[in-house]
Design an enzyme around this catalytic site. Structure first.
Site, PDB file in Angstrom:
ATOM      1  CE  LYS A 111      -4.389  -1.672   1.651  1.00 22.96           C
ATOM      2  NZ  LYS A 111      -5.482  -1.565   2.604  1.00 22.96           N
ATOM      3  CE  LYS A 193      -5.965  -8.469  -0.335  1.00 22.94           C
ATOM      4  NZ  LYS A 193      -5.871  -8.270   1.067  1.00 22.94           N
ATOM      5  CE  LYS A 196     -14.166  -4.533   2.382  1.00 19.27           C
ATOM      6  NZ  LYS A 196     -13.876  -3.975   3.722  1.00 19.27           N
TER       7      LYS A 196
END
Ligand code: AMP
Ligand code: TRP
Length: 327
Positions: A111, A193, A196
């Site tokens: 991130k 993966k 969202k």
């Protein structure tokens, strides 16, 4: 009875990966354990959030918790920032964590991408997660396998403090990961993966998706050109991911599914998976619509925060006492 704790971030687009990896465990565990399910709003502000949207997403996750079958009489459902102990314990744990171990967290590396301007909260995020867990003397943490590293860190911090400050300051928790569903991959790119935040809405099936959207996303899921339905995550990641989803929704083993579809094409297999997924989502959507706008939802969160606070205050008293904090 064992104590169970888990949390989901209120960031919208809760998807079948969240459901199959974590949420469906929440329901199953509440029969024989004391379960505490949190909406971790403090975690979600590690990246910028619009305040109005955040408030909406908090209530969405609360309604989803109820819609999937979490019973507020059996389990505690509450919002993280309503219990001050999370932030307070987080600081104490921060002083007992190493920058080296935090630097090794893959979620932080992904991130922050080495940026100087990455928020410090992104770096200390796993410590807040450890505080969530340790604040409730948790035995079991049901999560998807992407959280394995964070659970390990939580255990390391708890053991370290038990060894250096005082024995039995914290209960050392265990993660609980499912065999099928612990890691659901993106439909369009099955080596990443399901997330969202991915831009392509067809990379995921969200729990509140309409039947038509579910169909579109699954029918266009990336597969391969060899045409054989076989479980081989390295060689055939797309088909293997769909087999995993099929298995998790149907309760059938991957082997049995492969045998049942022997000689059939991807189209037939996907069509059945569409129906299976639509059927699993239908009651969740119906329950969600019924619950979302009720006043009862807010009452449940208020009551949950009170019950959670009572447990948290006891832990904080013990922890502060062991550290020699306060008087
Ligand atoms: P989050 O959305 O990051 O708050 O995650 C909520 C829960 O869903 C955590 O227990 C995650 O481990 C789990 N989870 C998130 N993405 C996936 C995925 N693609 N497959 C399985 N579990 C997941
Ligand atoms: N970090 C978790 C995730 O992104 C969410 C989370 C926060 C959590 N605190 C927790 C999960 C405590 C389990 C226990 O998925």
């Amino acid at each position: 009875m064992k104590r169970v704790f888990s949390g989901v971030q209120p960031t919208g687009n809760i998807h079948i990966g969240n459901y199959l990896g974590a949420l469906r465990q929440f329901v199953e565990l509440q029969e024989d354990n004391q379960c505490i399910y949190c909406i971790v709003d403090l975690h979600s502000i590690t990246v910028p959030q619009d305040p109005k949207e955040l408030r909406k997403h908090i209530l969405d996750v609360a309604a989803l918790y109820l819609a999937i079958g979490i019973d507020p009489k059996k389990s505690i459902i509450f919002v993280q920032s309503d219990v001050s102990g999370h932030a307070e314990l987080s600081w104490i744990l921060t002083c007992n964590s190493y920058t080296g171990e935090l630097s090794r967290m893959t979620q932080f590396k992904d991130k922050s991408r080495g940026k100087e301007s990455a928020p410090a909260g992104l770096f200390t995020y796993p410590i807040l997660m450890a505080a969530d867990i340790l604040l409730y003397d948790t035995d079991i943490v049901p999560v998807g396998s992407d959280q394995k590293q964070h659970i390990e860190l939580c255990r390391d911090i708890a053991i370290r403090i038990n060894n250096t400050i005082k024995k039995d300051t914290f209960v050392v928790p265990d993660g609980r990961f499912l065999k099928e569903g612990a890691r659901i991959m993106a439909l369009d790119e099955p080596t990443a993966k399901m997330s969202k935040s991915a831009e392509n809405i067809h990379s995921r099936v969200s729990l509140l998706d309409e039947d038509n959207k579910i169909k579109k996303s699954i029918m266009r899921a990336t597969t391969d050109s060899d045409g054989e339905i076989r479980f081989d995550p390295a060689g055939k990641p797309g088909v293997s991911n769909l087999l995993n989803i099929y298995s998790a929704f149907s309760g059938k083993s991957v082997e049995d599914i492969v045998a049942a579809f022997a000689g059939k094409g991807y189209g037939d297999f996907k069509k059945e998976l569409v129906v299976l997924t639509q059927e699993a989502m239908a009651p969740i959507k119906k329950n969600f619509e019924e619950i979302r706008e009720t006043e009862e939802l807010k009452d449940i969160l208020r009551d949950g925060a009170e019950r959670a606070s009572a447990i948290a205050e006891k832990t904080m008293k013990r922890v502060k006492n062991n550290f020699g904090l306060g008087f």
